[in-house]
Design a protein around this motif. Structure first.
Motif, mmCIF file in Angstrom:
data_model
loop_
_atom_site.group_PDB
_atom_site.id
_atom_site.type_symbol
_atom_site.label_atom_id
_atom_site.label_comp_id
_atom_site.label_asym_id
_atom_site.label_seq_id
_atom_site.Cartn_x
_atom_site.Cartn_y
_atom_site.Cartn_z
ATOM 1 N N ARG A 198 0.840 -1.276 -0.048
ATOM 2 C CA ARG A 198 -0.061 -0.020 -0.032
ATOM 3 C C ARG A 198 0.776 1.377 0.000
ATOM 4 O O ARG A 198 1.939 1.263 0.355
ATOM 5 C CB ARG A 198 -1.021 0.097 1.115
ATOM 6 N N GLU A 258 -3.998 10.859 1.569
ATOM 7 C CA GLU A 258 -4.423 10.072 0.601
ATOM 8 C C GLU A 258 -3.705 8.570 0.439
ATOM 9 O O GLU A 258 -2.470 8.700 0.839
ATOM 10 C CB GLU A 258 -4.319 10.663 -0.953
ATOM 11 N N SER A 276 -3.561 4.338 -1.387
ATOM 12 C CA SER A 276 -3.700 3.429 -2.515
ATOM 13 C C SER A 276 -5.336 3.194 -2.484
ATOM 14 O O SER A 276 -6.156 3.017 -1.536
ATOM 15 C CB SER A 276 -3.165 2.017 -2.306
ATOM 16 N N GLN A 277 -5.900 2.925 -3.772
ATOM 17 C CA GLN A 277 -7.410 3.100 -4.205
ATOM 18 C C GLN A 277 -7.648 1.567 -4.324
ATOM 19 O O GLN A 277 -8.812 1.239 -4.322
ATOM 20 C CB GLN A 277 -7.508 3.740 -5.259
ATOM 21 N N ASP A 292 2.193 5.400 -9.199
ATOM 22 C CA ASP A 292 0.856 5.970 -8.573
ATOM 23 C C ASP A 292 1.506 6.759 -7.277
ATOM 24 O O ASP A 292 1.212 7.816 -7.266
ATOM 25 C CB ASP A 292 -0.032 4.996 -8.093
#
Length: 81
Positions: free
Chosen positions: A43, A51, A53-54, A67
């Protein structure tokens, strides 16, 4: 440089499962943590804006590294602690 400015750019403690740490343009950090390269349980989390990891799964290091780096290159949140 004042002490307040120095404190803002002091690197926080590193978690024991830290894989990569990026510095943001705001002077905070994005930490990539997890079991390692061949795991889908890695992660990233920004210590500036919060913010992270999605993806709930599938976070292989080669997938989330870009990312996390992109987020660090754009995040202007400053460290508050």
């Amino acid at each position: 440089m004042s002490n307040a400015t120095l404190a803002a750019f002091t690197e926080p403690d590193r978690p024991k499962n830290l894989l990569i740490r990026f510095i943001t343009v705001g002077g905070s950090y994005v930490d990539v943590t997890g079991p390692g390269e061949h795991s889908d349980e890695n992660r990233w989390n920004c210590r500036g804006c919060g913010e992270s990891s999605q993806l709930p799964e599938g976070d292989f290091l080669f997938c989330i590294r870009p990312d996390a780096n992109s987020h660090a290159a754009n995040c202007r949140a400053i460290p508050l602690r």
